[in-house]
Write a protein that holds these residues in place. Structure first.
Motif: not given
Lengths: 749, 722
Positions: A616, A619-621, B223-226, B228
């Motif tokens: 996670v 994925k959140r960078g 989740i990968g969408d920065q 949000l």
């Protein structure tokens, strides 16, 4: 029992510093050599300044030595047959005696046991009748030694696998110690069983797969080819010992698909090169194992050429090949003709011959007519004469022309001894209530229209001749449309405990309702040798697999039986009694070292938590330091492979209908132990990474590692009598030395 | 005695009612055709009747929601439940509201058509494709047949499609207006429809899991969408968790709650439940156990029921007959009095709990309760002999000890009649042994053998009663070793009896109130999941492999006199096209995937996304509803394939539109493609018309017409011989 302890201590204590990395100055020796460049960056993570060059070979030598010492210690004890030795030892003897037998597992494991026995001077005369039988003068240590040798190899294999995946010596050492000091692994390696052999090939396959992945940057080099083909060889070995080997095949297969997908996405690689990669894998991972697997069976059938206890499981055509079987070297007429005297064998596994005798069905069970049963032994009452439905033609006249029976003909079967016809009618069968009763009816061959049967060969068109032995035949009752079959249920005393024969109205194609002709006497026809009918190797291979699969699914638990459930296994709920029941017996109990097993169990949860949160975060960078990136790569990729292995070797058991035992979990346990090594190493590194002075960090890391190893060793010291033998009162008795160790009520030592 | 078996509702009828029998009556006029129950209607009908009469039952085929919906139809139609559902083809009597019983399944089946249309629209396909999907569902003979009777498949398919549709609606709203009213509506409807599908048949679980996986995947992309924030991500997660997990679970529980509330009377399946459960039902065991003392004391008279209930429920029993001196196989016995387990209530099932230290067989005043770990003797009430076990092999299980009632033959075989009471479900080690509620093991003090029901039934000398043994190697917990007290009274010596009835007031307790809903639910759920049917053979059963090519059919109904009949038979063209569509889809996907991996993009990104999401739902839905059947060991029928088939049919227009849009590049190709689609559709319609006589059961066909319908040799079309 007392003598066992110094042995363990001798193994463990003096080597502690080297093993545990306890010398504070040196810190953990486990710096990955290849990643030395990336390691310099942050000061936080504990890294050794200069790892001693000799550390790795020395560590490997150490764990190998410890492993062999723990597995070979008190190997000849107890000097009697333990648990499943009664099966596998017996089967080893069969190979030495070249007697044909049947088992639900493929032959490689038992062949190796037989070979080991043969080489170590065992003559195959010990009967292995039941657990507890003394070996006396027979040489059994060779076979046990062979299994223990393979079992000992598991530890270095696991060590090397973890080292390759994590590049961390402490992780590898932790895994090795877990396996060395697990009482379950020790016990399972010390006896004549298939499990050490299976696990040897399984771990071999995993190791060579991991090594091959490690060579990915040098494809088609000598070492790459070596590891790739070794993977294939090990896969064949694993499959050849037990069908559970299929799971490791699946693991390697998934890994290969992932690998190829990766290569496909690499645009710098031409399609021709990709084709080469694909071909190499097909060759080494599919064709090579298949060839070896087939070869194994070829050896199996070549070695076992004498008739033995397994004959009855196989078809008549197969039996004709075994020396000593009554079908061996017999010659019979090839095609079935009217007037022939025949025996009919049911095609279900261990199905009997169609049989009848003078006795009638008792009062109240269907019509009071002559019994028809299936009988497993050869007998004059198994003989039937094939007749035409019309009664006039006299077939015994030697001058009349021979008329062959063809597919689709209506025939009558007359029992030779009693001259009654095979008959069926709409009365319910004695045991299977939904089927019809089959009887012998009529006097001197004169019966009624319920005696007519249509004969059909499976997969043939009308008008074809019917071959002895080879044709699979169905008999359809003309009047009611039901099919003659054997239900496999044993009749009560009035039926002489023979097997029930019924006429089933359900037109399903099962072996229960298929028959073949075995004996065939017809003076008017020329005899041919059965060698002409000899099945080809491919047919034998197919048949033996069908028989094995059927045998495996036939191992169903009975209703009121207490059986082991898959969820019992990881929590070490209940062990298996290998030897001894009473207080005076030498008792061995297969049970995992609970500390280790519960550590493994906790680690699986921990691993799941860590990977999910890491994934996670990625994925959140979230930006990670290069240290952490490397750690998360090891956890996700290396750990992922191992976790997948664990899942593949554990989850399928939940869906199996057959009887399960505790020892089925051990392959999964190997993966779980490797996962423990990788996870704790990463976790300790991660925690130590937060401590600023690098010396403190190193101390915490080393200390944590040392604590784990000491815990494992101490628990082994407590529980080692489980594998090395206990004598004296049971653990439920407070005076027993094991009394305090019965942590769960379900343990019975 | 025996758990209810599928297809044998009536009990005494020896023939499986699923096989149409030669009929006796004649077709009634006026009512919907056919006016007699076809096939499985007799199976579900019996449960509808039991609902009407509020009688408790257990059906191992699935959870109760579907049954309740069918019963709702009966309730609305004013059905009183009086009909004997024991034979396929028996004519319905006047009191059975056939129309309203069949209304709900037919309604659900009809609504599947618009649902299919909507799903394709939500998958972003053209209205033309959507129309095609709806027409294919409309003209699918097997779905029509199945939804015209009182069966559950059409209801199941309706809820499955509803769940898929509402998830798609929800997902499409996700892009622009999340947390809006309609967003919540569709999200919640997804969860509700899923739980209804699972509640109708366990098969619904497959689609539920598929939707969970798709939702998980979509969330993973979020989740990968920065853009949000972490907090809004958390809200999204919680909303989905609530709608897709919490609500389905609670709804599933509520089905059982309603089920148990409705059915409060004891009935034919009582015996497979535990005593405590039975005592909670009105009229069964409750009548007997009411007012009996709760705590077992020294001197109590009890009957002991084995908790396992397999192969049948039975009580610990003894009678004056002894074990034969020699068994048939030559082994010897102790020749003492037999102890068995007896499946009927009998005076010989009574035992008295005795304190080994005292002689009296009556309860003292105040009663001294027996606690966990206490040592007792069990005295057989009628023969006053002691329950005993010793190192003699049991008659049928030679590895266990024989259990007998001790007779002193004055040979060197002393009585060993002390048993330790171990309460398995105790809360503390000082628990009192309670009637019905406590599950106890009896551990023999001398040999630590445990009293166990072996499951084998004794031969003639033991009157075919069940064998009871002492299990020496007790491997853990098994229900066959556990017993509970069912009937219980405090023992009083004969002459005092009348007086003491008044004097003595035992601790009374209404046990039924003691059993919580969750306890009842867990027990019922467990029984539903573990009940096994032994019937594995059926004339129309098939294997999963037969379905894909429709090599099998099921005869549902046959007119008593004419050749009119109803079969479960699909539209051959649709089935074949659906199979082809699935193969084409998979091959094309693989091709695209490999090409994309090499950075070759054949179709635009948007079209690819559509292709993947549509395939995920349709191929995924087909796979999850079909493949698991290969692992199942139960008896399978063609109708199990219908949910999977529905998904497969939805795939046909998707593949066709894709082919038309992206592969037919020239105008000529396009028009040829359209023409062939029209031709193909007419063939679908033609086949539908051809088979509609056996779908609707009218008009009646002649023998030659029937023979012409037998397109495959394996189909079993019923042809009268005369």
């Amino acid at each position: 029992m007392r003598r066992a302890r110094p042995g363990a201590a001798r193994g463990g204590a003096p080597r502690m510093p080297a093993a545990g990395g306890g010398q504070a100055g040196a810190g953990p020796h486990g710096g990955p050599l290849r990643h030395r460049e990336s390691r310099r960056l942050p000061a936080a993570a504990p890294r050794p300044a200069t790892p001693p060059a000799a550390a790795r070979p020395a560590a490997l030598a150490l764990v190998t030595l410890l492993s062999f010492a723990s597995r070979f210690y008190r190997l000849p004890e107890p000097p009697h047959v333990c648990w499943d030795e009664t099966h596998f030892g017996k089967m080893g003897s069969y190979y030495i005696n070249r007697t044909f037998f049947f088992d639900v597992h493929p032959p490689l494991g038992k062949m190796l046991i037989g070979l080991a026995g043969y080489l170590s001077g065992y003559d195959g005369t010990f009967p292995f009748q039941k657990p507890g039988d003394r070996y006396e003068q027979h040489n059994y240590v060779g076979m046990r030694g062979f299994c223990a040798f393979l079992g000992s190899c598991l530890v270095p294999f696991a060590y090397l696998t973890v080292l390759e995946l994590s590049k961390s010596l402490p992780a590898a050492l932790l895994t090795a110690f877990i396996l060395i000091f697990d009482t379950g692994c020790i016990t399972l390696s010390q006896y004549i069983l298939l499990d050490p052999i299976l696990m040897f090939f399984l771990m071999g396959a995993v190791l060579s797969m991991v090594k091959c992945n490690g060579c990915a940057n040098r494809p088609f080099s000598a070492s790459w080819w070596f590891w790739l083909s070794l993977t294939g060889v090990n896969l064949a070995g694993a499959m050849g010992v037990k069908f559970v080997g299929l799971f490791v095949v699946l693991l390697v297969g998934l890994n290969t698909i992932y690998d190829l997908w990766d290569l496909l996405g690499n645009l710098s690689l031409s399609l021709v090169m990709f084709g080469k990669h694909l071909l190499a894998r097909v060759l080494c991972l599919i064709l090579l194992p298949l060839a070896l697997y087939t070869a194994m069976f070829a050896v199996h059938f070549t070695v076992l050429n004498k008739s033995g206890p397994g004959d009855g499981f196989f078809s008549s055509a197969f039996q004709s090949q075994l020396i000593g079987n009554n079908l061996h070297n017999v010659s019979v007429p090839e095609h079935l003709a009217y007037g022939s005297v025949v025996t009919m064998k049911n095609l279900r596994m261990a199905g009997g011959y169609l049989h009848s005798h003078w006795h009638l069905y008792p009062e109240g069970i269907g019509a009071r007519q002559q019994q028809v049963t299936a009988y497993l032994h050869k007998d004059l009452n198994n003989l039937w004469i094939i007749k035409k439905p019309d009664l006039d033609t006299d077939l015994s006249d030697p001058s009349s022309p021979v008329e062959f029976v063809r597919h689709g003909d209506i025939i009558r079967l007359e029992h030779k001894e009693t001259s009654r016809n095979l008959h069926s009618h709409q009365h319910e069968a004695p045991l299977t209530r939904k089927h019809f009763q089959v009887t012998g009816y009529g006097i001197n061959g004169t019966g009624d229209s319920n005696d007519f049967w249509r004969i059909e060969v499976v997969g043939r068109k009308a008008g074809k001749l019917i071959k002895v032995l080879r044709s699979q035949v169905r008999l359809i009752h003309v009047a009611t449309g039901c099919i003659l079959g054997s239900s496999g249920k044993t009749l009560p005393k009035w039926g002489w405990e023979q097997v029930e024969v019924t006429c089933t109205p359900y037109l399903k194609e099962t072996p229960n309702s298929l028959w073949n002709f075995e004996d065939h006497i017809n003076p008017k026809l020329p005899n041919i040798s059965l060698d002409v009918l000899k099945p080809s190797f491919a047919e034998i291979l197919l048949e033996s697999h069908m028989v094995m699969i059927r045998g495996n699914s036939g191992l169903k638990p009975k209703d009121n039986e207490v059986t082991s459930k898959p969820w019992h296994w990881p929590i070490n709920y209940q062990g298996l009694r290998f030897s001894g029941v009473n207080e005076t017996d030498y008792r061995v109990y297969l049970l995992g070292n609970p500390v280790i097993w519960w550590l493994n169990l906790v680690t699986i949860g921990l691993y799941l938590l860590i990977t999910v949160s890491t994934a996670v975060a990625l994925k959140r960078g979230v930006q990670l330091t290069s240290e952490l990136k490397e750690l998360s790569r090891i956890m996700l990729h290396g750990g992922g492979q191992i976790a997948l292995g664990w899942l593949l070797h554990y989850l399928p058991f939940f869906m199996m209908g057959r009887v399960l035992y505790f020892h089925h979990y051990f392959p999964a346990m190997l993966f779980s132990s490797m996962l423990t090594g990788i996870t704790w190493d990463a976790l300790l590194k991660f925690c130590a990474g937060f401590l600023l002075p690098s010396t403190t960090a190193r101390k915490v890391y080393g200390g944590g590692f040392l604590a784990l190893v000491l815990l494992i060793m101490y628990s082994f010291y407590l529980f080692h009598p489980l594998s090395y033998g206990m004598i004296g009162p049971m653990a439920s008795d407070p005076s027993s030395p094991m009394a305090g160790l019965r942590w769960m009520d379900s343990w019975e030592f | 005695m025996v758990p209810p078996t599928r297809g044998e509702p009536g009990g005494p009828s020896p023939q499986s009612p699923r096989i149409p029998r030669p009929p006796t009556g004649h077709g009634g006029a006026g009512g919907p055709a056919p006016p007699s129950p076809p096939f499985d209607e007799v199976y579900y009908g019996q449960f509808v009747s039991l609902y009407m009469k509020r009688i408790f039952f257990v059906d191992d085929s699935g959870p109760p929601f579907g049954h309740m919906l069918l019963a709702l139809g009966g309730y609305l139609g004013g059905f009183d439940g009086n009909f004997l559902w024991n034979r396929i083809g028996a004519e319905y009597s006047m009191n059975v509201p056939v129309w309203s019983l069949r209304l709900l399944p037919a309604l659900a089946g009809a609504l599947c058509v618009p649902l299919a249309y909507q799903i394709l629209v939500e998958l972003q396909f053209s209205h033309c494709a959507a129309l095609g999907a709806a027409l294919l569902i409309l003209l699918e003979n097997s779905l029509i047949t199945q939804s015209r009777f009182m069966l559950l498949e059409s209801i199941l398919i309706f809820f499955i499609l509803l769940a898929v549709l509402s998830y798609l609606k929800f997902y499409n709203l996700q892009r622009h207006s999340f947390f809006s009213g309609s967003w919540w509506f569709w999200l919640l409807l997804t969860g509700v429809a899923c739980s209804c599908a699972v509640g109708v048949k366990y098969m619904g679980l497959f689609t539920y899991i598929l939707l969970l996986a798709i939702a998980g995947l979509h969330f993973w992309h979020m989740i990968g969408d920065q853009n949000l924030s972490n907090v809004s991500l958390m809200w999204h997660f919680l909303a989905r968790g609530l709608a897709l997990i919490v609500i389905p679970v609670s709804m599933y529980l509520s089905f059982f709650y309603v089920h148990l509330t409705l059915l409060y009377r004891s009935g034919p399946h009582d015996q497979i439940m535990t005593s405590a459960f039975q005592a909670s039902l009105e009229g069964g065991l409750a009548r007997i156990t009411q007012g009996q003392p709760l705590e077992v004391a020294y001197g109590s008279q009890i009957t002991l029921r084995n908790v396992l209930g397999k192969p049948m429920q039975c009580w610990l029993h003894s009678h004056t007959n002894t074990y034969p001196i020699r068994y048939e196989n030559g082994r010897g016995s102790s020749h003492q009095q037999q102890v068995t387990c007896y499946p009927f209530k009998d005076v010989n099932n009574w035992w008295i709990v005795k304190d080994p230290g005292m002689q009296q067989l009556v309860v003292s005043n105040p009663p001294r309760p027996v606690r966990h770990g206490d040592i007792v003797q069990l005295v057989h009430g009628i023969t006053t002999r002691y329950l005993n076990t010793h190192d003699v092999a049991a008659p049928l299980s030679p590895h266990s000890q024989e259990v007998s009632c001790y007779i002193d033959y004055n040979i060197s075989m002393p009585a060993q009649n002390l048993w330790r009471v171990e309460i398995v479900n105790r809360e503390s080690d000082t628990d009192v042994w309670k009637t019905i509620l406590s599950e106890v093991r009896f551990v023999h003090v001398n040999t630590s053998a445990v009293l166990k029901l072996s499951g084998a039934s004794l031969p003639e000398w033991g009157y075919r009663q069940l064998e009871v043994v002492g299990e020496k190697l007790s491997k853990g917990y098994h229900q066959s070793m556990v017993w509970n007290v069912e009937e219980h009274r405090y023992g009083k010596s004969q002459e005092q009896k009348e007086r003491e009835v008044e004097l003595h007031s035992p601790t009374q307790m209404d046990i039924s109130k003691n059993l919580s809903f969750m306890a009842k639910f867990t027990e019922l759920q467990w029984k539903i999941l573990t009940l096994k049917n032994e019937d594995t053979e059926h004339k129309y059963s098939s294997s999963a492999l037969d379905w894909i090519t429709m090599d099998t059919n099921i005869a549902y109904w046959l007119h008593p006199t004419s050749g009119a009949q109803i079969h479960l038979l699909g539209n051959v063209v649709t089935w074949a096209s659906a199979n082809i569509a699935a193969v084409v889809y998979m091959c094309l996907s693989l091709w695209y995937l490999i090409r994309r991996r090499r950075k070759v993009y054949d179709i635009p990104e948007g079209a690819w996304q559509l292709w993947v999401s549509a395939g995920g739902i349709c191929v995924g839905g087909w796979a999850v509803n079909y493949l698991p059947f290969f692992l199942m060991e139960k008896t399978l029928f063609l109708y199990h394939y219908l949910p999977a088939l529905t998904f497969q049919i939805l795939l046909i227009p998707i593949v066709l539109q894709h082919l038309g849009d992206h592969l037919c590049r020239s105008l000529l190709l396009k028009s040829m493609f359209s023409a062939s689609i029209v031709a193909w559709f007419s063939s679908v319609y033609f086949v539908y018309c051809t088979f509609s006589p056996v779908t609707y059961g009218e008009p009646s066909l002649s023998v030659t017409e029937l023979k012409d319908l037998r397109w495959k040799d394996s189909w079993n079309i019923l042809i009268r011989k005369h």
